[in-house]
Design an enzyme around this catalytic site. Sequence first.
Site, PDB file in Angstrom:
ATOM      1  N   GLN A 145      18.901   8.394  78.696  1.00 49.52           N
ATOM      2  CA  GLN A 145      18.030   8.829  77.607  1.00 49.52           C
ATOM      3  C   GLN A 145      16.930   9.670  78.246  1.00 49.52           C
ATOM      4  O   GLN A 145      16.011   9.144  78.862  1.00 49.52           O
ATOM      5  CB  GLN A 145      17.471   7.618  76.866  1.00 49.52           C
ATOM      6  CG  GLN A 145      18.552   6.846  76.111  1.00 49.52           C
ATOM      7  CD  GLN A 145      18.073   5.484  75.650  1.00 49.52           C
ATOM      8  OE1 GLN A 145      17.848   4.601  76.485  1.00 49.52           O
ATOM      9  NE2 GLN A 145      17.907   5.304  74.352  1.00 49.52           N
ATOM     10  N   HIS A 156      10.863   7.018  83.601  1.00 49.48           N
ATOM     11  CA  HIS A 156      11.414   7.038  84.955  1.00 49.48           C
ATOM     12  C   HIS A 156      12.919   7.149  84.734  1.00 49.48           C
ATOM     13  O   HIS A 156      13.521   6.267  84.112  1.00 49.48           O
ATOM     14  CB  HIS A 156      11.046   5.740  85.678  1.00 49.48           C
ATOM     15  CG  HIS A 156      11.511   5.658  87.093  1.00 49.48           C
ATOM     16  ND1 HIS A 156      10.937   4.796  88.013  1.00 49.48           N
ATOM     17  CD2 HIS A 156      12.503   6.295  87.771  1.00 49.48           C
ATOM     18  CE1 HIS A 156      11.551   4.921  89.181  1.00 49.48           C
ATOM     19  NE2 HIS A 156      12.518   5.818  89.047  1.00 49.48           N
ATOM     20  N   HIS A 158      16.654   6.817  84.393  1.00 49.76           N
ATOM     21  CA  HIS A 158      17.520   5.674  84.658  1.00 49.76           C
ATOM     22  C   HIS A 158      18.844   5.832  83.926  1.00 49.76           C
ATOM     23  O   HIS A 158      18.911   6.395  82.841  1.00 49.76           O
ATOM     24  CB  HIS A 158      16.845   4.352  84.278  1.00 49.76           C
ATOM     25  CG  HIS A 158      16.249   4.317  82.899  1.00 49.76           C
ATOM     26  ND1 HIS A 158      15.086   4.972  82.571  1.00 49.76           N
ATOM     27  CD2 HIS A 158      16.671   3.705  81.758  1.00 49.76           C
ATOM     28  CE1 HIS A 158      14.800   4.765  81.294  1.00 49.76           C
ATOM     29  NE2 HIS A 158      15.756   4.005  80.777  1.00 49.76           N
ATOM     30  N   HIS A 160      21.947   3.883  82.210  1.00 47.81           N
ATOM     31  CA  HIS A 160      22.434   2.628  81.645  1.00 47.81           C
ATOM     32  C   HIS A 160      23.919   2.512  81.962  1.00 47.81           C
ATOM     33  O   HIS A 160      24.694   3.429  81.665  1.00 47.81           O
ATOM     34  CB  HIS A 160      22.240   2.607  80.129  1.00 47.81           C
ATOM     35  CG  HIS A 160      20.814   2.603  79.688  1.00 47.81           C
ATOM     36  ND1 HIS A 160      20.087   1.436  79.530  1.00 47.81           N
ATOM     37  CD2 HIS A 160      19.979   3.626  79.360  1.00 47.81           C
ATOM     38  CE1 HIS A 160      18.857   1.752  79.135  1.00 47.81           C
ATOM     39  NE2 HIS A 160      18.775   3.064  79.025  1.00 47.81           N
TER      40      HIS A 160
END
Length: 234
Positions: A145, A156, A158, A160
Amino acid sequence: NSSQLMGSSSTPHAAAGRFLYLLLGTSSSKNNTHSLFSSSSRYHRYRNPRRVMSTSSSKESNQFQFSSKIRIPPSHVFYETPLSFAFVNIKPVVPGHVLVVPKRIVEKFEEMTTEEITDVMSTSQRVSKAVKKIHSANSMTLTVQDGEDAGQTVFHVHVHVMPRKPNDFARNDDVYEKLEKCEEEERKARMDFAEDGEERTPRGEEEMEKEATELRRAMTMEESYSVSDEEIDN
């Protein structure tokens, strides 16, 4: 000299064979040295860049930040490289939902270096294989996202990583709606601001550490397979 090598009754083919034998014999030590060097190179290529978190090392490390405001307990981290790390999710969308992040705090995907992108995505692939095997899944959802309008609330970058099962959602795309809610819930829970009555409640420390331990074992096996495959190929 050549006559001594060949012998008085040797044919040219026999002489060539003896010469080849002597050549290989005198270079055997060099070949052994090369073999040792090659093995060492493979070891360093695969072992040094990546590190499966051990119980002891994870307790000693304090370098895991998820944005400048959230520190990830080392006991939640199950895999790291010089540029990235992976950790268990406090409020997973589905069982086995974990996160992979760059170590450098960087907000947007476009701001990552080429080396960071390569490392994070490679780590995500390795983590995905382990998660998939643990949860006996046939499919995976990997998603980023990137920005507030995309549902990002922890600024930050990331990834998933989520194992998927048949009919785990009424509509397949419902996972993204859950994921958007997960972002905010994860942030609140990590910052000790979890709200009562939410659909998913934070997991206990013991449960999360148990999952991280299981993932460390799986990642250790995955790393071993990677080294073995490379040695076979070479």
